[in-house]
Write an enzyme that holds these catalytic residues in place. Structure first.
Site, PDB file in Angstrom:
ATOM      1  N   HIS A  63       0.834  -1.200   0.000  1.00  0.00           N
ATOM      2  CA  HIS A  63       0.000   0.000   0.000  1.00  0.00           C
ATOM      3  C   HIS A  63       0.874   1.257   0.000  1.00  0.00           C
ATOM      4  O   HIS A  63       0.612   2.205  -0.749  1.00  0.00           O
ATOM      5  CB  HIS A  63      -0.932  -0.033   1.213  1.00  0.00           C
ATOM      6  CG  HIS A  63      -1.926   1.075   1.246  1.00  0.00           C
ATOM      7  ND1 HIS A  63      -1.840   2.117   2.143  1.00  0.00           N
ATOM      8  CD2 HIS A  63      -3.032   1.316   0.498  1.00  0.00           C
ATOM      9  CE1 HIS A  63      -2.852   2.942   1.948  1.00  0.00           C
ATOM     10  NE2 HIS A  63      -3.595   2.475   0.953  1.00  0.00           N
ATOM     11  N   ASP A 105      -6.195   1.743  -2.063  1.00  0.00           N
ATOM     12  CA  ASP A 105      -6.928   1.434  -0.836  1.00  0.00           C
ATOM     13  C   ASP A 105      -7.737   0.151  -0.972  1.00  0.00           C
ATOM     14  O   ASP A 105      -7.771  -0.673  -0.056  1.00  0.00           O
ATOM     15  CB  ASP A 105      -7.845   2.599  -0.461  1.00  0.00           C
ATOM     16  CG  ASP A 105      -7.094   3.809   0.073  1.00  0.00           C
ATOM     17  OD1 ASP A 105      -5.853   3.751   0.196  1.00  0.00           O
ATOM     18  OD2 ASP A 105      -7.757   4.819   0.377  1.00  0.00           O
TER      19      ASP A 105
END
EC number: 3.1.1.4
Length: 138
Positions: A63, A105
Site C-alpha cells: 500500500h 486502498d
C-alpha cells in the site's frame, strides 16, 4: 489506558481520505483499519521501514508503495469516489489520480481480508527498533 490514549491520537490524526480507507477496510475486511493496522508490524501506520513481518504487514508495505506511485494528488488527503456493485468495490470518478488512490486502498483492504489468518498480536505496536533491516524496493 495508554492503549486507549494512543488509539484516540491515531483517530484524531486521520484526515480527509484516510477515513475513506478506514471505511473500505471495514466493508471489505470486516474490521477496523485504525485498530488492527494503525500501528502494526514495520509498515502499518505512520512511516515504514525495514522488512514486512508477515503477510498482513506486507499489505501495508505494498500500500505504501502504491501511494508512492501516485502523482498529481495527495493520497492522504484527497477524497475519491467509489461504489459497491454486487459486493465489490468499484473505484470511479473522472480524476485518474484519485481513482488510483482508490485502487491502492481497495487492493490493501482486499489484502487485509485475504490475510486475516496471518495477523499476529505480537506485531501490534511493534517496536521500530525491530525494523532496522534494509527495506526491499517497491
Amino acid at each position: 489506558m495508554r492503549t486507549l490514549w494512543i488509539m484516540a491520537v491515531l483517530l484524531v490524526g486521520v484526515e480527509g481520505h484516510l477515513m475513506q480507507f478506514e471505511t473500505l477496510i471495514m466493508k471489505v475486511a470486516g474490521r477496523s483499519g485504525v485498530w488492527y493496522y494503525g500501528s502494526y508490524g514495520c509498515f502499518c501506520g505512520a512511516g515504514g521501514q525495514g522488512r514486512p513481518q508477515d503477510a498482513s504487514d506486507r499489505c501495508c508495505f505494498v500500500h505504501d508503495c502504491c501511494y508512492g506511485k501516485v502523482n498529481g494528488c495527495d493520497p492522504k488527503k484527497d477524497f475519491y469516489t467509489y461504489s459497491e456493485e454486487n459486493g465489490a468495490i468499484v473505484c470511479g470518478g473522472d480524476d485518474p489520480c484519485k481513482k488510483e488512490i482508490c485502487e491502492c486502498d481497495k487492493d490493501a483492504a482486499i489484502c487485509f481480508r485475504d490475510n486475516k489468518d496471518t495477523y499476529d498480536n505480537k506485531y501490534w505496536f511493534f517496536p521500530a527498533k525491530n525494523c532496522q533491516e534494509e527495506s526491499e524496493p517497491c
